[in-house]
Design an enzyme around this catalytic site. Structure first.
Site, PDB file in Angstrom:
ATOM      1  CD  GLU A  60      -8.383  -2.707  -2.096  1.00  0.00           C
ATOM      2  OE1 GLU A  60      -9.496  -3.190  -2.375  1.00  0.00           O
ATOM      3  OE2 GLU A  60      -7.889  -2.789  -0.965  1.00  0.00           O
ATOM      4  CG  HIS A 129      -1.912 -11.354   2.466  1.00  0.00           C
ATOM      5  ND1 HIS A 129      -2.917 -12.002   1.790  1.00  0.00           N
ATOM      6  CD2 HIS A 129      -2.525 -10.427   3.253  1.00  0.00           C
ATOM      7  CE1 HIS A 129      -4.091 -11.492   2.166  1.00  0.00           C
ATOM      8  NE2 HIS A 129      -3.865 -10.528   3.044  1.00  0.00           N
TER       9      HIS A 129
END
Ligand SMILES: Cc1ncc(C[n+]2csc(CCOP(=O)(O)OP(=O)(O)O)c2C)c(N)n1
Ligand SMILES: [Mg+2]
Lengths: 327, 362
Positions: A60, A129
């Site tokens: 990322e 998450h």
């Protein structure tokens, strides 16, 4: 008028903008050959090829940085985070680079880039998450932040985000990609920085965005039975925020509840409550209440998760409280 | 600590003319004198914040300018004054930036660590270690996407090798065959930490092949040598879309920043490296090999000092930014003022702007 899912509306926005402007490209994990982790980008690789639908390795910081560098050099990247939880390892790029380079270079470089993906809790994914980055990213000068909750808004706002000359954080939701709604066939744009009244009403203002919207709308239905007529305002852009529309509603109802899929401490909802109370003190008949996640890490177990996330019932109770209605 | 003699053996000297040597020597001297005056202004309290000097490493920036073509980019760290001056930024604007003035290179918004001068190809001084490495890959990605033939030169200290962003940038550059030259300016210390305490190997180029980079390594003693190695790397990047990793072993003669007395290095070590200071070697070469007179060298120095003193005077006399300037450039307000933000070609049917949607069509 077509009825589209949010994922299809997002795809239509990407498709139209990529067709319109060769500088626009999509980059992220699984966006191409896999058709997108949530199938938002389905079919785009086939149509636009590998230079414009760019599959990345799992890095990322790397691909967020590449997007930033490409934007400075004249391209218009759309960077997909599989979810914003994974953007945490790219926060240096978002905050030190995307948000600052236009300013640091005294205007020499521009950053027309969109970072998009799901934000907030989905269903039973536990704490790593299920995080909401609304406050963390809205906190940063130099970024714009959008959060969508309907197919119509998804398409119009993503198109505007792509055309915006500034870095835009664009929040979607894993559990809302299949939400359906009408989307006009003709191209349209929804300007960033404009809230939208999703349900008119005269008694209590419910301010919300993103995943909060369906909860707020359900709560408004529940309150109808109690004889309370709620106005639901969808903020849509968290930064810059359209306080005028929110204030116009509160001036009418004199009561407000903020509903948010985010943690309460230092949240965007806290900012909103503070602003409403500071700016409209004389208008208010009750303190502004907030319904948010409970202030804990998201548990996995279904019953616990359900307790942490605001429910329509919880929101209804808050609405009744600001209306001084006996519960 | 890696031995200056430890890198690959030197090739025979690169032929040069007196004129060329004088020109490059002068460029190196400009950087040195600029920074000496900046250091003095710092001790006088006219400059604040962090001030990282490039003294000792000037040959690298000067050699880079030599191999750049129009459109090429330089991305570097907070140790960025040398690149700005070598690439052609106005020393007055550079000094004024250090002084935090309205007339500064970036209007007093960045200071020493954040020099940007697009007009000369300086795409930034970046102050977060390693964070610029993927950004530079992004510039190179855009070059490949647009086919503009530009090369991006990205510089980092050896202290940037441990951090993840560096490797993610390397990976994408290698994977996508981007036209980028990565240069490690290995001055052997990251603040007070010698390389031996952060790297299990001396030769940092061993990290290159895993990203399919071509690698090269050189001790910086001679600006012509540096130029040749950079030129080779740039050619590969430009013509073959082959990213390169070049390690330049060098030394900074001052502390990490102005607040660092550099007690972690022995006098001997510093003296050994100062003996090979490229600036002094080239001065000696001008004197002995090319017979340049002492008077001529002094006159050149006087000219350079005068130029840089004028920069100090300009900075001193410049006004601070206006109060309203703190709100400037947070967001692009007027896209038409920016060349990169024009409408796409052939866009004559703008989408209709609407505020909200009534599904019932009222
Ligand atoms: C991510 C990050 N961590 C720490 C710092 C603080 N810091 C600034 S420079 C520096 C040393 C870097 O050394 P090196 O990369 O060798 O470059 P040099 O200063 O020698 O040119 C450190 C630790 C920083 N700027 N960024
Ligand atoms: Mg170093």
């Amino acid at each position: 008028m077509a009825v589209l899912q949010i994922r299809e509306a997002l795809r239509a926005a990407l498709d139209e903008e990529m067709e319109r402007d060769v500088r626009v490209f999509l980059m992220g994990e699984e966006v191409g050959h896999y058709d997108g982790a949530y199938k938002v980008s389905q079919g785009l690789l086939e149509k636009y090829g590998e230079m414009r639908v760019v599959d990345t390795p799992i890095c990322e910081a790397g691909f967020a940085g590449v997007g930033i560098g490409a934007a400075m050099a004249g391209l218009r990247p759309v960077v997909e985070f599989m979810t914003f939880n994974f953007s945490l390892v790219a926060f240096d790029q978002l905050i030190n680079n995307a948000a600052k380079l236009h300013h640091l270079s005294n205007g020499q470089f521009t950053l027309p880039i969109v970072f998009r993906g799901p934000n907030g809790a989905a269903h039973m994914l536990s704490s790593t998450h299920s995080q909401a980055f609304d406050a963390m990213l809205s906190h940063v000068p130099g970024l714009k932040v959008v959060s969508i909750a309907t197919p119509y808004d998804a398409k119009g706002l993503l198109k505007s985000a792509i055309r915006d000359p500034n870095p835009v954080i664009f929040f979607e939701s894993e559990v809302m990609y299949s939400v359906k709604g009408e989307v006009p066939d003709e191209p349209y744009l929804i300007p960033l920085g404009q809230a939208d009244v999703k349900r008119p009403g005269g008694d209590v203002t419910v301010v919300t965005w993103g995943q909060g919207l369906p909860i707020a709308l359900r709560a408004a239905e529940l309150c109808q039975a109690d004889g309370i007529d709620c106005e639901v305002v969808d903020v849509r852009t968290l930064r810059p925020m359209d306080l005028d529309t929110i204030y116009a509603s509160v001036r009418k109802t004199h009561r407000a509840v903020v509903v948010a899929h985010e943690w309460p401490t230092c949240g965007v909802s806290a900012q909103l409550a503070a602003r409403i109370q500071a700016d409209l003190l004389d208008e208010l008949d009750a303190p502004v209440l907030r319904e948010t996640y409970e202030d804990v890490n998201m548990p996995y177990a279904e019953n616990l998760e359900r307790l942490v996330i605001p429910s329509a019932e919880r929101v209804r109770d808050a609405i009744l409280r600001v209306a001084y209605h006996r519960i | 600590m890696s031995d200056p003699e430890g890198a690959r053996p030197h090739a025979p000297p690169i032929p040069r003319t007196k004129e060329e040597l004088l020109r490059l020597y002068r460029e190196m001297l400009r950087i040195r004198r600029f920074e000496e005056l900046a250091a003095r202004a710092y001790t006088q309290g006219k400059i604040s914040g962090f001030l990282h000097l490039y003294i000792g490493q000037e040959a690298i920036a000067v050699a880079t300018k030599e191999v750049m073509r129009p459109g090429d980019r330089v991305v570097t760290t907070y140790r960025d004054h040398g690149f700005a001056l070598a690439l052609g930024s106005d020393p007055k604007a550079c000094m004024a930036e250090l002084f935090g003035k309205k007339t500064g290179l970036v209007g007093g918004k960045g200071g020493s660590m954040h020099f940007f001068d697009r007009s000369v190809g300086l795409w930034g001084g970046y102050a977060i270690v390693g964070g610029h490495v993927p950004v530079a890959a992004g510039h190179a990605f855009a070059s490949k996407y647009l086919g503009d033939g530009a090369v991006t030169f990205c510089f980092m200290g050896e202290g940037a090798l441990p951090i993840g962003a560096t490797h993610e940038g390397f990976l994408l550059a290698g994977l996508w065959k981007l036209p980028v030259v990565y240069v490690i300016e290995n001055n052997q210390y990251a603040m007070g930490t010698p390389l031996s305490r952060t790297s299990p190997v001396d030769d940092l180029t061993v990290r290159g092949p895993v990203y399919r980079f071509v690698t090269d390594r050189l001790v910086v003693r001679d600006v012509f040598e540096v130029r040749e190695h950079l030129a080779r790397a740039a050619r590969r990047a430009r013509e073959q879309q082959q990213p390169c990793l070049l390690e330049l072993v060098t030394y900074r003669f001052r502390g990490h920043s102005m607040s660092d007395p550099a007690k972690y290095r022995t006098k001997d070590e510093v003296a050994r490296w100062k003996a090979q200071d490229p600036l002094h070697r080239h001065e000696e070469e001008l004197r002995t090999t090319f017979g340049v007179s002492e008077e001529a060298l002094e006159a050149l120095d006087d000219e350079v000092v005068e130029e840089m003193q004028a920069a100090v005077d300009f900075a001193d006399a410049s006004p601070p930014p206006d109060p309203e300037e703190r709100f400037e450039h947070l967001y692009v307000e007027d896209p038409s003022a920016h060349p990169d933000l024009g409408p796409p070609p052939g866009d004559d049917i703008p989408a209709v702007t609407v505020r909200s949607f009534d599904p019932k069509g009222a």
